[in-house]
Design a protein around this motif. Structure first.
Motif, short mmCIF file in Angstrom:
data_model
loop_
_atom_site.label_atom_id
_atom_site.label_comp_id
_atom_site.label_asym_id
_atom_site.label_seq_id
_atom_site.Cartn_x
_atom_site.Cartn_y
_atom_site.Cartn_z
N LYS A 183 33.28 41.29 39.79
CA LYS A 183 34.24 41.06 39.59
C LYS A 183 35.06 41.38 41.37
O LYS A 183 34.99 42.63 42.14
CB LYS A 183 34.86 42.37 38.83
N ASP A 207 39.26 41.50 43.92
CA ASP A 207 40.23 41.74 43.33
C ASP A 207 41.16 40.27 44.10
O ASP A 207 40.16 39.27 45.10
CB ASP A 207 40.35 42.76 44.73
N GLU A 208 42.49 40.71 44.68
CA GLU A 208 42.81 39.67 44.98
C GLU A 208 42.65 39.09 46.82
O GLU A 208 43.33 38.10 47.43
CB GLU A 208 44.62 39.99 44.86
N ARG A 237 37.36 40.62 47.90
CA ARG A 237 36.82 41.77 48.29
C ARG A 237 35.74 42.28 46.72
O ARG A 237 36.73 42.64 45.19
CB ARG A 237 37.26 43.45 48.33
N VAL A 238 34.77 42.42 46.39
CA VAL A 238 33.77 42.62 44.83
C VAL A 238 34.07 44.94 44.98
O VAL A 238 34.06 44.79 46.02
CB VAL A 238 32.50 42.30 45.58
N LEU A 239 34.30 44.41 43.59
CA LEU A 239 34.97 45.39 43.61
C LEU A 239 33.58 45.70 42.12
O LEU A 239 33.60 47.38 42.39
CB LEU A 239 36.04 45.48 42.32
N GLU A 283 36.79 38.44 31.00
CA GLU A 283 38.40 37.99 30.76
C GLU A 283 38.72 39.24 29.92
O GLU A 283 39.38 40.21 29.78
CB GLU A 283 38.57 37.80 30.71
N LYS A 284 37.43 38.90 28.23
CA LYS A 284 38.55 39.52 27.43
C LYS A 284 38.27 41.27 27.00
O LYS A 284 38.77 41.71 26.20
CB LYS A 284 38.40 38.63 26.11
N ASN A 306 38.83 43.08 31.03
CA ASN A 306 41.08 43.50 30.71
C ASN A 306 40.76 42.84 33.11
O ASN A 306 41.90 43.62 33.84
CB ASN A 306 41.00 44.98 31.32
N TRP A 307 40.33 42.21 32.56
CA TRP A 307 40.77 41.62 34.15
C TRP A 307 40.12 40.08 34.52
O TRP A 307 39.60 39.32 33.34
CB TRP A 307 38.97 41.36 35.01
N PRO A 308 41.75 39.35 35.17
CA PRO A 308 41.91 37.73 35.07
C PRO A 308 40.44 36.99 34.80
O PRO A 308 39.38 37.20 36.39
CB PRO A 308 42.26 37.44 36.17
N ILE A 324 28.88 45.62 46.25
CA ILE A 324 30.74 46.57 46.28
C ILE A 324 30.36 46.01 47.30
O ILE A 324 29.95 46.57 48.38
CB ILE A 324 30.25 48.21 44.93
#
Lengths: 167, 155
Positions: B6, B8-9, B12-14, B41-42, B45-47, B77
């Motif tokens: 996952k 971020d914009e 970076r790996v969350l 995504e479903k 809750n993350w695109p 991470i």
């Protein structure tokens, strides 16, 4: 000469910068807080709340290496010119089951200020004022007492609180 | 099991999540990254475009089981996803180090550390009467001098 930090009282704050088109639906959160206040029921779980909670755990973990586990959450509505009594989210007689961190999220706020009390060694009872704006979070140790004030006379302030345990 | 990072914009790996292979099958029964992204995504809750598949068995652009390496390194991470080269990068160890695409690793500006001499290696391998190592010769990068320092940790 070396230094070892034994304890730290840090304040973490900033905006919740969700990806574009995935922003937190603050109107929905405000609706849930209002519903919870009217019915005296617990806040209902929603995808929007989960987004906020997950965002906080992910980013606090990534940027500050603090692994958070959710303990509880609730929402409050503050009337114009209202100032709360000093708030403390730990139970001094049950620290084992008390949270480590308190997070406040500005759901719908206007001139909403949080005052956090802290001790700086022998300088006791100091405080720090910070404005809680819309879509902003403030996280601090739950051992710190704080109060919230709505400093204007026209609108209600909606604030979501989440407490966390760090593991 | 499939693994997805996952991001971020800022790429970076969350977090890294595990996904059941059956949750990324397309209509033809073929495992497809985009199906896995839609599933995540479903349910998370993350695109979808911010979930990137990663290979548990890939490290330094080598596959541990002899297969085809996938995206340089298994994401962790704090790693950074680089779309152009399709590589997950670990944190840069020193400011002066540069990316080495072929090995999906960071390299010092003067390259790898020198190889230990035969004598140093023999001293590293030698044990005392209690079965403990007496020497640990190795090179450590010195960012100030921009050189590799030879260090013996045990002595």
């Amino acid at each position: 000469m070396q230094k070892k930090v034994l304890t730290e009282q840090a304040l973490y704050y900033g905006d919740v910068s969700m990806p574009q088109h995935w922003e937190i639906d603050r109107t929905e959160l405000a609706h849930h807080i209002l519903h919870s206040s009217l019915t005296n029921e617990q806040l209902q779980f929603s995808k929007t709340y989960d987004k906020l909670d997950t965002y906080m755990r992910d980013f606090i973990g990534l940027e500050h290496s603090i692994n958070l586990v959710n303990k509880s959450t609730w929402g409050n509505i503050y009337k114009p010119n209202e100032t709360t009594i000093p708030l403390l989210n730990i139970d001094p007689l049950d620290l084992k089951n008390s949270p480590d961190y308190t997070l406040l999220y500005g759901v719908k706020t206007n001139d909403c200020f949080v005052t956090i009390f802290y001790d700086d060694n022998r300088k006791k009872g100091k405080n720090w004022d910070i404005e809680l704006k819309n879509n902003m979070f403030i996280m601090f140790p739950s051992t710190n007492m704080y109060y919230i004030s709505n400093r204007q006379k026209d609108s209600l302030n909606f604030v979501q609180t989440i407490t966390y345990e760090s593991i | 099991m499939a693994h997805f990072a996952k991001i971020d914009e800022n790429n970076r790996v969350l977090a890294v999540l595990t996904l059941n292979n059956k949750d990324m099958l397309n209509a033809d029964g073929v495992e497809t990254e985009s199906v896995g992204q839609q599933y995540l995504e479903k349910h998370n809750n993350w695109p979808a475009y911010m979930w990137i598949q990663t290979s548990y068995n890939t490290s330094l652009n080598q596959h541990k089981l002899g297969g085809t390496p996938f995206r340089g390194n298994y994401a962790g991470i704090g790693y950074t996803w680089e779309e152009d080269n399709q590589i997950f990068w670990s944190k840069k160890p020193y400011a002066s180090w540069v990316k080495h695409i072929e090995s999906a690793s960071w390299k010092s500006p003067i390259g790898d550390a020198p190889t230990l001499t035969t004598e140093q290696q023999q001293q590293n391998d030698a044990l005392d009467l209690n079965g403990k190592r007496t020497n640990d010769w190795h090179y450590r990068w010195n960012e100030e001098t921009q050189k590799w320092d030879l260090i013996n940790s045990i002595v």
